[in-house]
Design an enzyme around this catalytic site. Structure first.
Site, short mmCIF file in Angstrom:
data_model
loop_
_atom_site.label_atom_id
_atom_site.label_comp_id
_atom_site.label_asym_id
_atom_site.label_seq_id
_atom_site.Cartn_x
_atom_site.Cartn_y
_atom_site.Cartn_z
N GLN A 96 -74.61 -3.14 1.85
CA GLN A 96 -75.33 -1.57 2.14
C GLN A 96 -76.46 -1.48 1.22
O GLN A 96 -76.76 -1.99 -0.50
CB GLN A 96 -74.35 -0.43 1.21
CG GLN A 96 -73.56 -0.91 0.45
CD GLN A 96 -72.00 -0.71 0.76
OE1 GLN A 96 -71.71 0.37 1.43
NE2 GLN A 96 -70.85 -0.94 -0.01
N ASP A 143 -59.38 3.78 -2.00
CA ASP A 143 -60.88 4.43 -2.58
C ASP A 143 -61.85 4.13 -1.79
O ASP A 143 -62.37 3.45 -2.37
CB ASP A 143 -60.99 3.99 -4.02
CG ASP A 143 -61.68 5.22 -4.82
OD1 ASP A 143 -62.49 5.86 -4.12
OD2 ASP A 143 -62.56 4.61 -5.44
N ASP A 180 -62.26 -8.40 0.50
CA ASP A 180 -61.92 -7.42 1.14
C ASP A 180 -60.56 -7.52 1.04
O ASP A 180 -59.43 -8.09 0.94
CB ASP A 180 -61.86 -7.58 2.97
CG ASP A 180 -61.29 -6.91 3.76
OD1 ASP A 180 -61.92 -5.96 3.71
OD2 ASP A 180 -60.24 -7.25 4.50
N ALA A 181 -60.05 -5.88 0.67
CA ALA A 181 -59.01 -5.26 0.47
C ALA A 181 -57.83 -5.84 1.35
O ALA A 181 -56.12 -6.43 0.53
CB ALA A 181 -59.03 -4.06 0.43
N GLU A 197 -67.14 1.76 -8.39
CA GLU A 197 -67.74 2.94 -8.97
C GLU A 197 -67.51 2.45 -10.10
O GLU A 197 -68.05 2.17 -11.33
CB GLU A 197 -68.27 4.24 -8.78
CG GLU A 197 -68.31 5.20 -8.87
CD GLU A 197 -68.68 6.91 -8.31
OE1 GLU A 197 -68.26 6.12 -7.90
OE2 GLU A 197 -67.82 7.33 -9.50
N ASP A 243 -63.26 -4.55 -4.70
CA ASP A 243 -63.80 -4.17 -3.76
C ASP A 243 -64.47 -5.32 -2.41
O ASP A 243 -65.07 -6.80 -3.74
CB ASP A 243 -65.08 -3.49 -4.24
CG ASP A 243 -65.88 -2.66 -3.90
OD1 ASP A 243 -65.58 -1.09 -3.97
OD2 ASP A 243 -67.06 -2.94 -2.85
#
Lengths: 320, 320, 320, 320
Positions: free
Chosen positions: C41, C165, C147-148, C96, C116
């Site tokens: 992203q 989240d 990857d969670a 974040e 994350d």
């Protein structure tokens, strides 16, 4: 429950156009007058504050009340004036009616064929564009709903002037084939009378934007006709300079003054944009544009469509 | 001459509101249905894609078809339900008609006086807001064109519920005087019957925006009435949480279940927003808002108007 | 060669977000502080006038300086406070850093694992989000780039609280699988200690927008856990009310006052948003939302992904 | 917690300019490079996607990297080329440095005085406009911070060419007095050497916009100088055609070819915009503009300032 500025409030309703992916042009709106849709495209007539009534097709401004005369006088009059006595004219596209309106001002003209593929656009403009109402009723005008290419292929009649008032030649779009060398060679040129002239709108012609299609249309026509004249004019509502290309096997030899004389003799009413000097200026291109037109090597052919770089993402042609 | 995206085109016509100087909220438009103007303000009815028909006065959204029920059910029902049997109701402002519509759903109500200063707004809404047409025709409704303050001063009748549906109290605006301590003390409270309830819209009530007017309206009413209940709800088309304050000298004692029972007994049709639990949640303010309401020391008086900080530039009140 | 308004000029630079295809939310900009890109992203940190510094991923606002505390206090504290003594916490996503920051304020917490998938986002936030710098340096925090779902599958440790989240569960997006019944059943629940609590952000929870994902997340969790509590809060910079869902096999029994006592005992510093009453209000949903949550029948499963209607065109999930 | 389009997302950050009250022009932004403020005005250097780096003063675009050469070559070269051998040049305004840069390309030039009132603008451009760095360091350039009018009044030196690179003459603005008949008569003309030429930017020159100031500047200069040549060019980033007026008591007699020869002989490097033919086209105005210039009767005088109609609300001049 309202908050309002003491100093009056800003305009609330806007028409917004993405000229390119990174560039927007926004007009404050008075109202949305009419909306419609055909099998090909969406149509709207907006009442804008800066440019008056605006015809929008598929989210792109087609023409605005206050300055469409620049586009249409530039498209029509140079070709008709350079012809010794134009009697018959064929319009590819032109469904809005303004091209026909300008042609019909010429006293020599006896017959105009307007061939547009989209009946709904034609009907919409007939109904709502008051300025073209008289033209749509002129007995010299013959409106045909068909693909202009098919119509030229199957017809046999020849014309003094053929005018291209179509969407830009963008690969994959409906109009690409109406800008190719073979189309000009086998469908347009054979349908011109002796001394006949072809003229087409030729897309944006700004100092950067002329490489999108203007230079290629010019170069393609140069392969087919002996004499080819590109010219351009700034149209405020388009936020760009626009281009046209006029072509013939007969040379274009009129001086400014001769053009002015023919305008007086042949055209009913007064032109708002075009006169001899205006055409002179319009047909002297600026250094960079002139150079890249004459250096252009690409020719539109059915096999070698050329992608448009630098003008937003992918585009399609609309036949309007 | 059109460029169009192959992937469909973006929305072209937008309504744009400056919520604050630095914050805009924009709705795609289907059409501009009606526009008008009174001596006080400009009026428009827009058809927006995200929120349906929207009434806009002086460039500010007043109410949107899809969520005006949140504002109007919250303004009307808590006060009328907490009253033992409301028969007469006075609306200050409310020209849109939706406040009257919600009041008239109460079976106990025998008379509603709506007093709005702007006849053109009332006529515009009567003509174009189909959803309020029945309310405007209800024989129990009496529409008076006058300044609500003057009307309350000169009249003698008392009411079970008085509702403030006016623009926010911003100094220099037309509605400021209808939010002051002396107005509440000398013009509103004396016109309430025994057990009467006053309720007013009270401006934005978001975690930051509640300091604009919500906390001061609450604190001003606290000077005049024994029992004062502030509550709030998020209204999507306003892009904010909105506030109301309900006040009386009789305590508010209903539980969620008692409210739900009264809703069933007294209100025709079904509420879309308000029930007992919803009012419970709405009247428990979040920590920061609760704290700053109870810490607020400012009182609106005719002499000590307070400027609005942080909500764009200068604003005026409209009596809508 | 400049034209300027005598009355000062309007804001020139804007951040613009399409909340839906037909709805835009625009913030005046002070500056574009940092931009970056990962394999997944695009990332930007903007300095906006209305909401302070704003983290934007792929053109969507993730969190704004002035009100991210509402989102993060709401996500973290209810679950940790309802737990008798939370020592270990696992965050799915949360790059974040603000979720970790709020968790680390709990004195009982001994270990936080933040998992994350996007290392560049984590590094970007570590570098530029000053407000989370201390949290990122806390020795109790363990950041894992993975990857969670994979991480929960392969790990063996159990946690007192697991927090989701992640981006919303939209079919075809990277996070969909982290919202399914089977994921909750086989990957989340087994990794909770006795008395453990799971909580997840649950998308928009407005009166219209809650049907996008909020009601389905609620209903899916209801299939797996005995006790499930949905709650919501209006977040100004999101222009919407947001939702969270908390779930456990141990009942949630704390009163407002008990919550307030635990806040005082366990949390360092003062909450800006959450206290007992705020959580009460947040967990009493309004009539329409409450009804459609309890009427929801859809369950997220790997086989039966559900398309999102009414929230713009196609969306993907980002794991942020 | 992010929603993102599967098809990539639209541009998020935009520069927006109100060309008129009802007309906006918006550029996608890469970044906001530098911002500053002087006692007179706000300054910003933006990195825009469609037009590269853009200098913005008080919310109005001054020049854009990709097409400022059109403005500056048009302002400078026609006057210097028509002069027999320009050695000394005075610039009124011009703080950006681009006008000086173009002048300094002329081999005949020995001295350039740039007189701008705003030191901060000059310093800002010196620091950040890389393209003018060499010009700012040229020993032939003398930068004076002063009001150009005062400077011309108190100085005694005469110049071969004087160039006006100032904001438009709008009543009440700082530059109005630098466009009046008496200023030209008593301050400009006496400071020109024998055979000297004056040239000034002359505002928008589009088919509608030329009546704002272009026609009046032309008519005012016509009162003072024997030979006056107006010309224009479309500048894409301005979304308009721009105008300049050149004036002298010596006739302008060069042909296209003579201009091209002088360009080769005198100018270092290659012009990107201007050559003989380009100037020819630029100085033949279109019918409507030509007519209204020659019909213009208004003369700028200190006593009879003329308000600008039709170009948005009130404007002021900036001396940039």
């Amino acid at each position: 429950k309202s908050h309002s500025s003491l100093n009056g409030y800003r305009k609330s309703c806007w028409y917004e156009e993405e000229i390119e992916e990174n560039l927007r042009w926004c007009f404050a709106l008075n109202s949305i007058l009419h909306t419609g849709a055909s099998q090909y495209q969406d149509i709207a007539l907006l009442d804008t504050k800066p440019f008056g009534k605006a015809l929008v097709i598929d989210g792109k401004l087609q023409s605005a009340e206050v300055d469409e005369f620049i586009y249409h006088e530039s498209l029509v009059h140079p070709a008709l004036l350079h012809h010794s006595s134009p009697k018959t004219v064929f319009i590819m596209g032109g469904g809005e009616g303004s091209t026909a309106r300008e042609i019909l001002r010429h006293k020599t003209v006896e017959k105009v064929v307007m061939c547009d593929i989209d009946e709904e656009v034609v009907d919409f403009c007939k109904a709502y564009l008051v300025v073209n109402r008289e033209a749509f009723c002129d007995p010299r005008l013959d409106v045909i709903i068909n693909d202009a290419r098919t119509e030229l292929e199957i017809g046999k009649e020849c014309y003094d002037v053929i005018i291209g008032d179509l969407a830009d030649p963008i690969e994959g779009g409906p109009c690409y084939k109406l800008y190719t060398k073979s189309f000009y060679e086998y469908n347009v040129k054979p349908r011109l009378n002796q001394g006949g002239i072809f003229v087409t709108q030729a897309g944006p012609a700004g100092i950067f934007s002329h490489t999108e299609v203007f230079s290629c249309i010019f170069n393609t026509l140069r392969q087919v006709f002996k004499y080819v004249v590109p010219y351009s004019a700034h149209i405020p509502s388009y936020a760009d300079t626009w281009g046209w290309v006029m072509a013939s096997d007969t040379p274009f030899t009129l001086s400014d003054d001769e053009l002015d004389i023919r305008i007086k003799q042949r055209i009913k009413g007064e032109n708002r944009y075009l006169d001899g000097k205006t055409f002179s200026s319009a047909s002297i291109l600026s250094k960079a544009v002139r150079k890249s037109l004459y250096d252009e090597t690409h020719v539109y052919t059915e096999g070698t469509a050329r992608f448009i770089y630098g003008h937003g993402s992918v585009h399609k042609h609309n036949q309007a």
